[in-house]
Design an enzyme around this catalytic site. Sequence first.
Site, PDB file in Angstrom:
ATOM      1  N   LYS A  83      -8.545 128.425 118.182  1.00  0.00           N
ATOM      2  CA  LYS A  83      -8.241 129.812 118.538  1.00  0.00           C
ATOM      3  C   LYS A  83      -6.885 129.864 119.218  1.00  0.00           C
ATOM      4  CE  LYS A  83     -10.045 133.786 121.138  1.00  0.00           C
ATOM      5  NZ  LYS A  83     -11.143 134.313 121.976  1.00  0.00           N
ATOM      6  N   SER A 125     -13.363 138.439 120.328  1.00  0.00           N
ATOM      7  CA  SER A 125     -11.957 138.275 120.024  1.00  0.00           C
ATOM      8  C   SER A 125     -11.636 137.027 119.214  1.00  0.00           C
ATOM      9  CB  SER A 125     -11.149 138.248 121.325  1.00  0.00           C
ATOM     10  OG  SER A 125     -11.492 137.115 122.122  1.00  0.00           O
ATOM     11  N   SER A 145     -16.991 136.885 123.155  1.00  0.00           N
ATOM     12  CA  SER A 145     -15.971 136.703 122.118  1.00  0.00           C
ATOM     13  C   SER A 145     -16.178 135.515 121.199  1.00  0.00           C
ATOM     14  CB  SER A 145     -14.585 136.615 122.769  1.00  0.00           C
ATOM     15  OG  SER A 145     -14.199 137.875 123.263  1.00  0.00           O
TER      16      SER A 145
END
Length: 564
Positions: free
Chosen positions: A154, A229, A253
Amino acid sequence: MIRLTFCFAVRGPRFLSYRQSSDHLSSVGRHLSIGKTQFFFNRMQSGDASAASGLYTPPAVCTPSLQQLSQSAARFNLDIDEAELKQYQDVIKEALVSYQRVDQMTEPIPVVKWPRTPGWRPEPEDNPHNAWYWRTEITGASTGKLHGKTVAMKDTVAVAGVPMMCGSHIMEGYVPEYDATIVTRILDAGGTIKGKSVCEDLCLSGDSFTSVTGPVLNAHDRTRSAGGSSSGSATLLALEQVDMATGGDQGGSIRIPAAWSGVVGLKPTYGLVPYTGCVPLEITLDHVGPMARTVHDVALMLEVIAGYDNGLDPRQPANLTVPEYTTQLTGNLSGIRVGLLKEGFGNEWAEADVDELVRAQAHRLTSAGAVVEDMSVPLHYPDASHIYNVINEGCLETGIKGNGLGVGWKGFYPTSMLDAIAKGYRTRANDMPPTGKFTYLLYDCITTNYGTRFYAKGQNLSRLLTQAYNQALSSHDVIIMPTIPFKATKLPNKDISISEICRTALSFRQMSNVCPTNLTGHPAISINAGFSHGLPVGMMIVGRHFDDATVLKVAHAFEKIRDS
């Protein structure tokens, strides 16, 4: 497509090991002469070549002007006249010698062990779901638990020499010179890092349309959200472009995109996996964890990335032990008691098919030997969501005013990242996402008018929530509920208003079941319960602190039942 092929220098002087750096600092310390009663005001005696020779050195910190001092005094309601300010200015100027010296010293930075090239930005035709931010090919050890496994990081996780923007113009152009601890551990275990996955703008969204690189499209329906996210990580897994990925989780997330993308995502127990070298939002909410298509791969990755980080992450207890999670994936749930959380079903946004599917699938665990029954934690909804919203005020102090790091904790402070975020806010504040501007305006007005009393009360109330979960988990081994009460929503059109962006991306709706465990720190995994109307439905399993093994064991048993 142009790919840069020069090698990133991994053994240069910017990458001192902690032992090297500590030795350097110790030698510097032997040459400093600082009086016991005049700490701030002594001039440096030695250890500074330019000072010893009388050569000019540019100041690290400028002496504040009288106008700046007057403004500072006014902000704190101090009534100081110009003559007094001049005296303070003189003393402050003397105190700045410490800042000059600290600026000249070499700070310890985690060593970068594995060579790599900077990688490349993928072309649109190679990135049809917009899930990749940056592509790389970083290979680690030739053997290890992750040998042969491909991994996406990420874009909140620092990878040395590889651009990092956190989905935002605020950090655009930043290239870290250090690896996050989990990057080093993945490479040490033989994993291959294939690139950085897209995340939402400053991670302030549970949806997948706020990143400045464009919306991430759901792998099962390109018109729908992938969840956020950690949107890119979930989509890449669903598309089978990587075997594993990392996600970050401050309010769901990891689990939200795992649920909407039909993959597995674990928010580990708070502190189990070191956050060192990742972009923080709020230190009491920050989690980083593994994502994959199978529970086994999530467990395997957790074995690699979990564990104490030698004091670099204050979220971690020093007595951490990491079991062999994969060896406990037996499929046998004899003696396991499963609680179906009453407050996790049937809220005002719940879709009946989601509730029914999760409840029915949870009851199938009885075939593996588990006992499944209803139970209740009244604080779970809606009060936990209200407490979370208030505690999220900490994002202002850490993520915005604190330039991503804040103060008051022991550990590794990535100063280059702090500088990049600070410069971004100073020069591109208008490029913050609407969710960021909302966060700033709301919490700045609250703290200006009321101080941090609501944040403090929220933290105190979160202890009650933790106690309530602990009580429920004293009679049940795990708790189950829908990860999200409804299926993936449509991505918004380009004419969406600011208010709708904020309401959609920061909605209670997605977060009502997931955010409570960010407050309490309990481990929670989302696994695909099945499909309804062609869309995946997530089932969340919550366990006791540092009993991630049981959470994984129950998820794995369900996976076997589901796929049989």
